[in-house]
Motif scaffolding. Structure first.
Motif, PDB file in Angstrom:
ATOM      1  N   GLU A 223      41.230  31.412  64.677  1.00 53.43           N
ATOM      2  CA  GLU A 223      40.368  32.358  64.287  1.00 53.43           C
ATOM      3  C   GLU A 223      40.715  33.299  63.127  1.00 53.43           C
ATOM      4  OE1 GLU A 223      37.330  35.542  66.810  1.00 53.43           O
ATOM      5  OE2 GLU A 223      38.580  34.210  67.873  1.00 53.43           O
ATOM      6  N   SER A 224      41.817  33.975  63.692  1.00 56.88           N
ATOM      7  CA  SER A 224      42.444  34.923  62.490  1.00 56.88           C
ATOM      8  C   SER A 224      42.435  34.362  61.194  1.00 56.88           C
ATOM      9  CB  SER A 224      43.793  35.585  62.967  1.00 56.88           C
ATOM     10  OG  SER A 224      43.533  36.211  64.403  1.00 56.88           O
ATOM     11  N   LEU A 225      42.863  33.182  61.103  1.00 53.91           N
ATOM     12  CA  LEU A 225      43.235  32.452  59.796  1.00 53.91           C
ATOM     13  C   LEU A 225      41.906  32.299  58.963  1.00 53.91           C
ATOM     14  CD1 LEU A 225      45.845  30.272  60.575  1.00 53.91           C
ATOM     15  CD2 LEU A 225      46.181  31.951  59.115  1.00 53.91           C
ATOM     16  N   ASN A 226      40.738  32.023  59.989  1.00 51.59           N
ATOM     17  CA  ASN A 226      39.479  31.697  59.347  1.00 51.59           C
ATOM     18  C   ASN A 226      38.791  33.298  58.938  1.00 51.59           C
ATOM     19  OD1 ASN A 226      38.126  29.239  59.397  1.00 51.59           O
ATOM     20  ND2 ASN A 226      39.106  29.087  61.221  1.00 51.59           N
ATOM     21  N   ARG A 227      39.374  34.412  59.676  1.00 47.32           N
ATOM     22  CA  ARG A 227      38.776  35.677  59.302  1.00 47.32           C
ATOM     23  C   ARG A 227      39.513  36.100  58.030  1.00 47.32           C
ATOM     24  NH1 ARG A 227      40.848  38.320  63.426  1.00 47.32           N
ATOM     25  NH2 ARG A 227      39.237  37.614  64.928  1.00 47.32           N
ATOM     26  N   ALA A 228      40.764  35.853  57.966  1.00 48.69           N
ATOM     27  CA  ALA A 228      41.559  35.878  56.577  1.00 48.69           C
ATOM     28  C   ALA A 228      40.643  35.199  55.333  1.00 48.69           C
ATOM     29  CB  ALA A 228      43.039  35.651  56.678  1.00 48.69           C
ATOM     30  N   ILE A 233      37.245  35.689  50.504  1.00 50.08           N
ATOM     31  CA  ILE A 233      36.027  35.116  49.919  1.00 50.08           C
ATOM     32  C   ILE A 233      34.992  36.335  49.481  1.00 50.08           C
ATOM     33  CG2 ILE A 233      33.656  34.000  50.009  1.00 50.08           C
ATOM     34  CD1 ILE A 233      35.618  31.740  51.553  1.00 50.08           C
ATOM     35  N   ASN A 234      35.063  37.215  50.483  1.00 51.08           N
ATOM     36  CA  ASN A 234      34.062  38.468  50.415  1.00 51.08           C
ATOM     37  C   ASN A 234      34.710  39.353  49.346  1.00 51.08           C
ATOM     38  OD1 ASN A 234      32.129  37.327  52.023  1.00 51.08           O
ATOM     39  ND2 ASN A 234      33.174  38.030  53.656  1.00 51.08           N
ATOM     40  N   ASN A 235      36.024  39.475  49.137  1.00 51.57           N
ATOM     41  CA  ASN A 235      36.702  40.265  48.308  1.00 51.57           C
ATOM     42  C   ASN A 235      37.457  39.923  46.947  1.00 51.57           C
ATOM     43  OD1 ASN A 235      36.702  43.101  49.807  1.00 51.57           O
ATOM     44  ND2 ASN A 235      36.696  41.504  51.435  1.00 51.57           N
ATOM     45  N   ILE A 236      36.709  38.781  46.301  1.00 52.16           N
ATOM     46  CA  ILE A 236      37.304  38.022  45.317  1.00 52.16           C
ATOM     47  C   ILE A 236      37.799  38.933  44.003  1.00 52.16           C
ATOM     48  CG2 ILE A 236      36.427  35.854  46.144  1.00 52.16           C
ATOM     49  CD1 ILE A 236      34.568  36.135  43.694  1.00 52.16           C
ATOM     50  N   THR A 237      36.914  40.039  43.783  1.00 50.65           N
ATOM     51  CA  THR A 237      37.215  41.052  42.533  1.00 50.65           C
ATOM     52  C   THR A 237      38.548  42.079  43.320  1.00 50.65           C
ATOM     53  OG1 THR A 237      35.670  42.538  43.241  1.00 50.65           O
ATOM     54  CG2 THR A 237      35.064  40.803  41.879  1.00 50.65           C
ATOM     55  N   ASN A 238      38.538  42.232  44.271  1.00 50.61           N
ATOM     56  CA  ASN A 238      39.615  43.247  44.606  1.00 50.61           C
ATOM     57  C   ASN A 238      40.488  42.850  46.179  1.00 50.61           C
ATOM     58  OD1 ASN A 238      41.090  45.584  45.016  1.00 50.61           O
ATOM     59  ND2 ASN A 238      39.427  46.406  45.911  1.00 50.61           N
ATOM     60  N   PRO A 239      41.088  41.616  45.842  1.00 51.38           N
ATOM     61  CA  PRO A 239      41.716  41.127  46.977  1.00 51.38           C
ATOM     62  C   PRO A 239      42.847  42.033  47.595  1.00 51.38           C
ATOM     63  CG  PRO A 239      42.385  40.072  44.924  1.00 51.38           C
ATOM     64  CD  PRO A 239      41.503  40.869  44.665  1.00 51.38           C
ATOM     65  N   PRO A 240      43.065  41.918  48.914  1.00 50.22           N
ATOM     66  CA  PRO A 240      44.311  42.883  49.530  1.00 50.22           C
ATOM     67  C   PRO A 240      45.703  42.136  49.372  1.00 50.22           C
ATOM     68  CG  PRO A 240      43.241  41.257  50.958  1.00 50.22           C
ATOM     69  CD  PRO A 240      42.229  41.009  49.787  1.00 50.22           C
ATOM     70  N   SER A 241      46.661  43.046  49.783  1.00 48.86           N
ATOM     71  CA  SER A 241      47.841  42.415  49.761  1.00 48.86           C
ATOM     72  C   SER A 241      47.943  41.584  50.876  1.00 48.86           C
ATOM     73  CB  SER A 241      48.736  43.502  49.840  1.00 48.86           C
ATOM     74  OG  SER A 241      48.841  44.392  51.110  1.00 48.86           O
ATOM     75  N   LEU A 242      49.154  40.679  51.225  1.00 47.84           N
ATOM     76  CA  LEU A 242      49.318  39.823  52.261  1.00 47.84           C
ATOM     77  C   LEU A 242      49.507  40.799  53.476  1.00 47.84           C
ATOM     78  CD1 LEU A 242      51.705  37.297  50.858  1.00 47.84           C
ATOM     79  CD2 LEU A 242      49.531  36.863  51.774  1.00 47.84           C
ATOM     80  N   LYS A 243      50.347  42.132  53.538  1.00 47.40           N
ATOM     81  CA  LYS A 243      50.417  42.798  54.496  1.00 47.40           C
ATOM     82  C   LYS A 243      48.985  43.481  54.910  1.00 47.40           C
ATOM     83  CE  LYS A 243      53.009  46.831  56.154  1.00 47.40           C
ATOM     84  NZ  LYS A 243      53.918  47.739  55.514  1.00 47.40           N
ATOM     85  N   GLU A 244      48.015  43.764  53.972  1.00 55.47           N
ATOM     86  CA  GLU A 244      46.748  44.520  54.331  1.00 55.47           C
ATOM     87  C   GLU A 244      45.983  43.338  54.980  1.00 55.47           C
ATOM     88  OE1 GLU A 244      42.998  46.662  52.405  1.00 55.47           O
ATOM     89  OE2 GLU A 244      44.806  45.917  51.037  1.00 55.47           O
ATOM     90  N   GLU A 293      31.394  37.820  31.223  1.00 53.95           N
ATOM     91  CA  GLU A 293      30.960  38.147  32.350  1.00 53.95           C
ATOM     92  C   GLU A 293      31.236  37.424  33.694  1.00 53.95           C
ATOM     93  OE1 GLU A 293      26.666  39.714  30.667  1.00 53.95           O
ATOM     94  OE2 GLU A 293      26.954  37.747  30.863  1.00 53.95           O
ATOM     95  N   ALA A 294      31.394  36.012  33.704  1.00 56.57           N
ATOM     96  CA  ALA A 294      31.599  35.169  34.588  1.00 56.57           C
ATOM     97  C   ALA A 294      33.051  35.465  35.182  1.00 56.57           C
ATOM     98  CB  ALA A 294      31.679  33.682  34.257  1.00 56.57           C
ATOM     99  N   SER A 295      33.934  35.662  34.173  1.00 53.27           N
ATOM    100  CA  SER A 295      35.397  36.051  34.405  1.00 53.27           C
ATOM    101  C   SER A 295      35.521  37.546  35.072  1.00 53.27           C
ATOM    102  CB  SER A 295      36.241  36.229  33.107  1.00 53.27           C
ATOM    103  OG  SER A 295      37.440  36.689  33.175  1.00 53.27           O
ATOM    104  N   LEU A 296      34.900  38.508  34.765  1.00 52.05           N
ATOM    105  CA  LEU A 296      34.730  39.689  35.394  1.00 52.05           C
ATOM    106  C   LEU A 296      34.185  39.549  36.943  1.00 52.05           C
ATOM    107  CD1 LEU A 296      33.850  42.078  32.530  1.00 52.05           C
ATOM    108  CD2 LEU A 296      35.808  42.034  33.585  1.00 52.05           C
ATOM    109  N   LEU A 297      33.133  38.714  36.949  1.00 51.78           N
ATOM    110  CA  LEU A 297      32.341  38.717  38.421  1.00 51.78           C
ATOM    111  C   LEU A 297      33.496  38.083  39.336  1.00 51.78           C
ATOM    112  CD1 LEU A 297      28.997  37.463  37.107  1.00 51.78           C
ATOM    113  CD2 LEU A 297      29.453  39.692  38.452  1.00 51.78           C
ATOM    114  N   VAL A 298      34.430  37.338  38.999  1.00 49.05           N
ATOM    115  CA  VAL A 298      35.169  36.745  39.895  1.00 49.05           C
ATOM    116  C   VAL A 298      36.631  37.179  39.958  1.00 49.05           C
ATOM    117  CG1 VAL A 298      33.906  34.389  40.045  1.00 49.05           C
ATOM    118  CG2 VAL A 298      36.034  34.779  38.381  1.00 49.05           C
TER     119      VAL A 298
END
Length: 331
Positions: A223-228, A233-244, A293-298
């Protein structure tokens, strides 16, 4: 409230154009842009008992899609998009089909099911239908298929877990998704060769998967891995660090790194890159936007770096994708 789409609504545009395993050789490329969302279906029949379909969709609201089966066949199905919830219309039983899982089974004419899709979450499914006798020949010496316990079974369908989609299968699925929309005869032969390779890899993957380096993952870990995965997916433009990401997903960093690859067949940031590139490909194919534009959006600030890894992933540059789409619109 979910939007309901019956098979009758899609009959003329999709359903009647899809072949059964023993139909004549042929291809169909279908694109729908409607008020409920966008659907892209590529369908190919080998002419000797095997069909392949890719289904890529994005729905603008929570959607329930009715699926009617009109022939008897065995199947291999691959989910490389978001989690899907399947419900049998006869037994009312519901099954969760997570991302990066391959299922196998057998279905009969008259079976009806419903798939539930969340709004604005990409759906990517691959389906291989096989003549029953042909599939039995493929698995006759494989003990796994003789001892398998169904995930779900009713009078008209049996569904089994086949394997977590591995790196080899993922590469083949990417190739199929790219080439299935092309009309060139040489590309069709390439498509067929990759399809047969995927079947071989999928039937035999249950024998060759190594569990030596796998770690134990509880239901809470999964469940945690699916949450990760969903957080990425919901933060593709600003992904977190592994620790976060580990903190936000309620799992330790070791299990995040090891378990993510074990369950989803890719590293955390390898998955993120693949998802970004597929999202960019969808944007370039279905929207009137330019490459920058596509590059920036992802989440890619450098369009030249984006173009380089895009071509490495798909074997075709973003510019070629745009040119191909302009050609389709013109004709």
């Amino acid at each position: 409230m979910s939007r309901y789409i019956s098979s009758n609504e899609l009959w003329d545009t999709i359903c009647k154009k899809l072949c059964y395993p023993n139909s004549n050789r042929g291809k169909n490329n279908i694109f729908i842009n409607d008020d409920f969302g966008k659907i892209n279906v590529n369908h190919f029949s080998t002419g000797f008992g095997i069909i392949y379909s890719s289904f890529v969709a994005n729905f603008y609201e929570d959607t329930i899609l009715e699926n009617c089966n009109s022939y008897n066949s065995s199947f291999l199905s691959f989910n490389t998009g978001n989690t899907i919830y399947m419900k049998d219309s006869f037994t009312k039983n519901e099954m969760q089909w997570d991302s990066n899982i391959c299922l196998n089974g057998e279905q009969h004419s008259g079976h009806i099911s419903f798939s539930k899709h969340k709004k604005n979450q990409q759906v990517i499914m691959h389906y291989i239908g096989l003549d029953n006798n042909l599939f039995k020949d493929f698995i006759q010496n494989n003990q796994y298929y003789k001892d398998i316990e169904p995930l779900y079974k009713s009078e008209l369908i049996e569904v089994n877990f086949n394997n977590y989609i591995n790196k080899h299968q993922k590469t083949l699925l990417n190739d199929l998704l790219l080439t299935s929309s092309l009309e060139d005869k040489l590309q069709t032969l390439y498509l067929e060769s990759k399809l047969l390779e995927l079947i071989y890899a999928s039937v035999n993957s249950v024998e060759v998967q190594s569990k030596i380096n796998d770690i134990y993952l509880s239901a809470q870990d999964i469940e945690s891995l699916n949450r990760a995965k969903n957080f990425l997916i919901n933060n593709i433009t600003n992904p977190p660090s592994l620790k976060e990401l580990a903190y936000k997903s309620a799992i330790n960093e070791f299990k995040l790194k090891k378990g993510f690859k074990q369950v989803f067949g890719n590293t955390v940031y390898g998955f993120l890159q693949e998802y970004r590139l597929f999202k960019a490909k969808e944007l370039l194919e279905f929207n009137e936007i330019n490459i920058n534009e596509a590059s920036l959006l992802v989440g890619y600030k450098c369009s030249s770096h984006f173009s380089k890894i895009f071509k490495k992933q798909f074997g075709i540059s973003p510019l070629e994708i745009k040119k191909e789409n302009r050609r389709k619109i013109y004709y």
